[in-house]
Each structure stands twice: as structure tokens, then as C-alpha cells.
Design a protein around this motif. Structure first.
Motif, PDB file in Angstrom:
ATOM      1  N   LEU A 273       0.954  -3.755  -5.921  1.00 22.47           N
ATOM      2  CA  LEU A 273       0.592  -2.351  -5.785  1.00 22.47           C
ATOM      3  C   LEU A 273       0.259  -2.048  -4.336  1.00 22.47           C
ATOM      4  O   LEU A 273      -0.420  -2.839  -3.673  1.00 22.47           O
ATOM      5  N   VAL A 274       0.727  -0.919  -3.859  1.00 19.36           N
ATOM      6  CA  VAL A 274       0.430  -0.465  -2.501  1.00 19.36           C
ATOM      7  C   VAL A 274      -0.279   0.873  -2.623  1.00 19.36           C
ATOM      8  O   VAL A 274       0.265   1.820  -3.207  1.00 19.36           O
TER       9      VAL A 274
ATOM     10  N   VAL B 257      -3.611   1.318   9.033  1.00 19.75           N
ATOM     11  CA  VAL B 257      -5.038   1.429   8.771  1.00 19.75           C
ATOM     12  C   VAL B 257      -5.303   2.372   7.591  1.00 19.75           C
ATOM     13  O   VAL B 257      -4.695   3.430   7.475  1.00 19.75           O
ATOM     14  N   GLY B 258      -6.153   1.907   6.680  1.00 15.97           N
ATOM     15  CA  GLY B 258      -6.491   2.655   5.480  1.00 15.97           C
ATOM     16  C   GLY B 258      -5.686   2.295   4.257  1.00 15.97           C
ATOM     17  O   GLY B 258      -6.068   2.630   3.140  1.00 15.97           O
ATOM     18  N   ASP B 259      -4.565   1.583   4.428  1.00 19.55           N
ATOM     19  CA  ASP B 259      -3.751   1.150   3.288  1.00 19.55           C
ATOM     20  C   ASP B 259      -4.365  -0.090   2.643  1.00 19.55           C
ATOM     21  O   ASP B 259      -5.064  -0.879   3.294  1.00 19.55           O
ATOM     22  N   VAL B 260      -4.073  -0.275   1.362  1.00 17.32           N
ATOM     23  CA  VAL B 260      -4.508  -1.450   0.605  1.00 17.32           C
ATOM     24  C   VAL B 260      -3.303  -1.979  -0.157  1.00 17.32           C
ATOM     25  O   VAL B 260      -2.545  -1.206  -0.751  1.00 17.32           O
ATOM     26  N   ILE B 261      -3.137  -3.306  -0.136  1.00 17.00           N
ATOM     27  CA  ILE B 261      -2.059  -3.956  -0.872  1.00 17.00           C
ATOM     28  C   ILE B 261      -2.699  -4.883  -1.897  1.00 17.00           C
ATOM     29  O   ILE B 261      -3.555  -5.699  -1.539  1.00 17.00           O
TER      30      ILE B 261
ATOM     31  N   THR C 138      -1.344   7.554  -2.424  1.00 18.75           N
ATOM     32  CA  THR C 138      -0.103   7.426  -3.166  1.00 18.75           C
ATOM     33  C   THR C 138      -0.013   5.961  -3.573  1.00 18.75           C
ATOM     34  O   THR C 138      -0.254   5.076  -2.745  1.00 18.75           O
ATOM     35  N   ILE C 139       0.299   5.689  -4.818  1.00 24.19           N
ATOM     36  CA  ILE C 139       0.368   4.315  -5.315  1.00 24.19           C
ATOM     37  C   ILE C 139       1.830   3.945  -5.536  1.00 24.19           C
ATOM     38  O   ILE C 139       2.554   4.653  -6.244  1.00 24.19           O
ATOM     39  N   LEU C 140       2.254   2.845  -4.933  1.00 26.86           N
ATOM     40  CA  LEU C 140       3.590   2.292  -5.181  1.00 26.86           C
ATOM     41  C   LEU C 140       3.436   1.053  -6.047  1.00 26.86           C
ATOM     42  O   LEU C 140       2.620   0.183  -5.737  1.00 26.86           O
ATOM     43  N   ALA C 141       4.194   0.943  -7.111  1.00 29.00           N
ATOM     44  CA  ALA C 141       4.233  -0.254  -7.949  1.00 29.00           C
ATOM     45  C   ALA C 141       5.552  -0.966  -7.671  1.00 29.00           C
ATOM     46  O   ALA C 141       6.625  -0.369  -7.821  1.00 29.00           O
ATOM     47  N   LEU C 142       5.455  -2.218  -7.232  1.00 31.62           N
ATOM     48  CA  LEU C 142       6.635  -2.984  -6.828  1.00 31.62           C
ATOM     49  C   LEU C 142       6.772  -4.245  -7.678  1.00 31.62           C
ATOM     50  O   LEU C 142       6.174  -5.280  -7.376  1.00 31.62           O
ATOM     51  N   PRO C 143       7.558  -4.202  -8.751  1.00 25.53           N
ATOM     52  CA  PRO C 143       7.784  -5.414  -9.546  1.00 25.53           C
ATOM     53  C   PRO C 143       8.793  -6.322  -8.838  1.00 25.53           C
ATOM     54  O   PRO C 143       9.715  -5.838  -8.174  1.00 25.53           O
TER      55      PRO C 143
END
Length: 170
Positions: free
Chosen positions: A26-27, A97-101, A5-10
Motif C-alpha cells: 500500500l502506498v 516527504v509525507g508519503d508512507v509505504i 490517495t491510497i494505491l494498492a499494489l498486488p
């Protein structure tokens, strides 16, 4: 590889943190499987393959800071943490674990809490680096941040990654 799931945080400028007016943070939730024996090496390999040479393995500083010389990708290889993204009063974010920022240059970040086993893999696009800045940006720093182009490839998914579309829409 998992489908994250991709979160876009401006973020707008916040106090001494400039954030990035062109690109959102982006998360990528669960970008990598959570039960991989050497996840740090897998993340380094994937980032490198996609044009983001790995630069370090460590944690995340416990003070607000940002980078003016590079966009930064953080892969959570072990453990979990609560982060503050966007500077004081920004967005609290739980990562595991497994998340990317993916933090565009100028985006404030700090660790609020973490498990003892937290291990983060950090990388930058070629020719970019993670200078550690804590003070309000000067005109020169703002100019350096605004001149950094969008990287050619998404650090996780390469030429077809969500960064390419999400960083074009801002």
C-alpha cells in the motif's frame, strides 16, 4: 493530517522475491503534511500510537530484499526517492516527504535513486522484525510469511485505516 490517495499494489512471486500473495503493498500519498518541522518524530509517534513501534531511522537499501519476519511501514520524513517494489521488473515508484509505504512480509523493495537528504522512518507490528533476505525463499521462509497475520491497526489511521479493508479483500 492530510487525506492521502491510497494505491494498492498486488504482486505475484518474481524471481527470488516471494512477494505476498495475500496482501498488496500500500502506498499512502501525502499521508502527512510536507511542511512539518520534525516529521520523523511525528511519524514515529503516529506509528507507535497505532501499534507499530518505530524501529529505525535511515534510508532504504539499494539492493532487492524482502522480510519474512514482519510487515514493514516506511515513512518518508525527508527527501524523495525512486523505489522498485515487487522485485526485479516490478513497479517503479516515486516517493517523497509525507508519503508512507506499507510492505507486507515477502514484498521485494529497493532504492533506485534518492536525494541526499532522504530520511525514512521504519516500523513493524509488535513481535515482528525486518530480517534482510535476498535469496529465493525456502519452504520455511514461505511458511513464515504466510503465517504472519494482518496487524490489528493501520499504521497511519489506526482502527479505521484503509489497510484493514484492503488487506481483507485479498
Amino acid at each position: 493530517m492530510s487525506t492521502p490517495t491510497i494505491l494498492a499494489l498486488p504482486f505475484e512471486e518474481r524471481g527470488s522475491i516471494p512477494n505476498n500473495q495475500r496482501f498488496p503493498a500500500l502506498v499512502y500519498r501525502a499521508a502527512f503534511g510536507r511542511h512539518i518541522s520534525d516529521l520523523a518524530s511525528l511519524m514515529e509517534e503516529r506509528f507507535d500510537h497505532n501499534g507499530w513501534p518505530p524501529a529505525w531511522r535511515n534510508g532504504i537499501y539499494d539492493f532487492h530484499h524482502y522480510h519474512s519476519k514482519g510487515h514493514e511501514v516506511l515513512g518518508i520524513a525527508h527527501g524523495s526517492a525512486e523505489l522498485m517494489i515487487g522485485g526485479a521488473g516490478g513497479r517503479e515508484l516515486q516517493v517523497s516527504v509525507g508519503d508512507v509505504i506499507l510492505l507486507p512480509a515477502g514484498t521485494g523493495h529497493r532504492r533506485l535513486t534518492a536525494t541526499a537528504d532522504l530520511l525514512v522512518v521504519g516500523a513493524y507490528p509488535p513481535g515482528q522484525s525486518g530480517d534482510i533476505l535476498r535469496d529465493a525463499p525456502t519452504a520455511e521462509i514461505r511458511a513464515a510469511i504466510s503465517k504472519l497475520a494482518r496487524p490489528l491497526m493501520d499504521p497511519v489511521f489506526g482502527r479505521d485505516g484503509p489497510m484493514l479493508q484492503l488487506w481483507d479483500g485479498f
